[in-house]
Design a protein around this motif. Structure first.
Motif, PDB file in Angstrom:
ATOM      1  N   ALA A  80       0.847  -1.189   0.000  1.00  0.00           N
ATOM      2  CA  ALA A  80       0.000   0.000   0.000  1.00  0.00           C
ATOM      3  C   ALA A  80       0.881   1.237   0.000  1.00  0.00           C
ATOM      4  O   ALA A  80       2.062   1.169   0.309  1.00  0.00           O
ATOM      5  CB  ALA A  80      -0.900  -0.003   1.232  1.00  0.00           C
ATOM      6  N   TRP A  81       0.301   2.374  -0.354  1.00  0.00           N
ATOM      7  CA  TRP A  81       1.009   3.646  -0.229  1.00  0.00           C
ATOM      8  C   TRP A  81       0.123   4.600   0.549  1.00  0.00           C
ATOM      9  O   TRP A  81      -1.097   4.513   0.510  1.00  0.00           O
ATOM     10  CB  TRP A  81       1.414   4.235  -1.577  1.00  0.00           C
ATOM     11  N   ALA A 137      -4.269   7.698  -0.030  1.00  0.00           N
ATOM     12  CA  ALA A 137      -3.788   6.329   0.171  1.00  0.00           C
ATOM     13  C   ALA A 137      -4.269   5.437  -0.964  1.00  0.00           C
ATOM     14  O   ALA A 137      -5.243   5.763  -1.647  1.00  0.00           O
ATOM     15  CB  ALA A 137      -4.282   5.780   1.500  1.00  0.00           C
ATOM     16  N   SER A 138      -3.587   4.312  -1.135  1.00  0.00           N
ATOM     17  CA  SER A 138      -3.989   3.361  -2.156  1.00  0.00           C
ATOM     18  C   SER A 138      -5.259   2.644  -1.719  1.00  0.00           C
ATOM     19  O   SER A 138      -5.636   2.652  -0.545  1.00  0.00           O
ATOM     20  CB  SER A 138      -2.872   2.354  -2.415  1.00  0.00           C
ATOM     21  N   CYS A 139      -5.907   2.010  -2.672  1.00  0.00           N
ATOM     22  CA  CYS A 139      -7.132   1.260  -2.397  1.00  0.00           C
ATOM     23  C   CYS A 139      -6.816   0.108  -1.451  1.00  0.00           C
ATOM     24  O   CYS A 139      -5.900  -0.670  -1.685  1.00  0.00           O
ATOM     25  CB  CYS A 139      -7.708   0.725  -3.701  1.00  0.00           C
ATOM     26  N   MET A 146       3.678   1.026  -6.470  1.00  0.00           N
ATOM     27  CA  MET A 146       4.738   1.997  -6.711  1.00  0.00           C
ATOM     28  C   MET A 146       4.341   2.965  -7.824  1.00  0.00           C
ATOM     29  O   MET A 146       4.554   4.178  -7.707  1.00  0.00           O
ATOM     30  CB  MET A 146       6.039   1.276  -7.070  1.00  0.00           C
ATOM     31  N   VAL A 147       3.747   2.462  -8.897  1.00  0.00           N
ATOM     32  CA  VAL A 147       3.313   3.325  -9.995  1.00  0.00           C
ATOM     33  C   VAL A 147       2.238   4.292  -9.505  1.00  0.00           C
ATOM     34  O   VAL A 147       2.273   5.490  -9.802  1.00  0.00           O
ATOM     35  CB  VAL A 147       2.806   2.487 -11.189  1.00  0.00           C
ATOM     36  N   GLU A 148       1.269   3.794  -8.721  1.00  0.00           N
ATOM     37  CA  GLU A 148       0.233   4.674  -8.166  1.00  0.00           C
ATOM     38  C   GLU A 148       0.844   5.762  -7.290  1.00  0.00           C
ATOM     39  O   GLU A 148       0.445   6.928  -7.358  1.00  0.00           O
ATOM     40  CB  GLU A 148      -0.768   3.873  -7.345  1.00  0.00           C
ATOM     41  N   ALA A 149       1.804   5.396  -6.449  1.00  0.00           N
ATOM     42  CA  ALA A 149       2.453   6.360  -5.565  1.00  0.00           C
ATOM     43  C   ALA A 149       3.211   7.413  -6.378  1.00  0.00           C
ATOM     44  O   ALA A 149       3.171   8.601  -6.060  1.00  0.00           O
ATOM     45  CB  ALA A 149       3.391   5.645  -4.600  1.00  0.00           C
TER      46      ALA A 149
END
Length: 59
Positions: free
Chosen positions: A26-27, A34-36, A47-50
């Motif tokens: 998670a991020w 925050a991530s889902c 990492m890409v989402e962050a």
């Protein structure tokens, strides 16, 4: 002795990637983003989402 001064970038977000208690990736960001939490994402996806979140301009 030389002192290094760090200039904090206040214009962008700074999310961190970590493992949850359930072993999922998670991020989270100090802005509250925050991530889902319901999707099982790979480290690479998180990492890409962050990184995408970090490119947005902070309010």
């Amino acid at each position: 002795m030389t002192r290094h001064h760090h200039h904090h970038d206040l214009a962008h977000h700074h999310p961190t990637v970590h493992r949850t208690r359930l072993g999922q990736w998670a991020w989270t960001c100090t802005c509250g983003g925050a991530s889902c939490r319901t999707a099982r994402l790979t480290w690479h996806q998180v990492m890409v989402e962050a990184l995408l979140h970090s490119m947005t301009i902070a309010p």
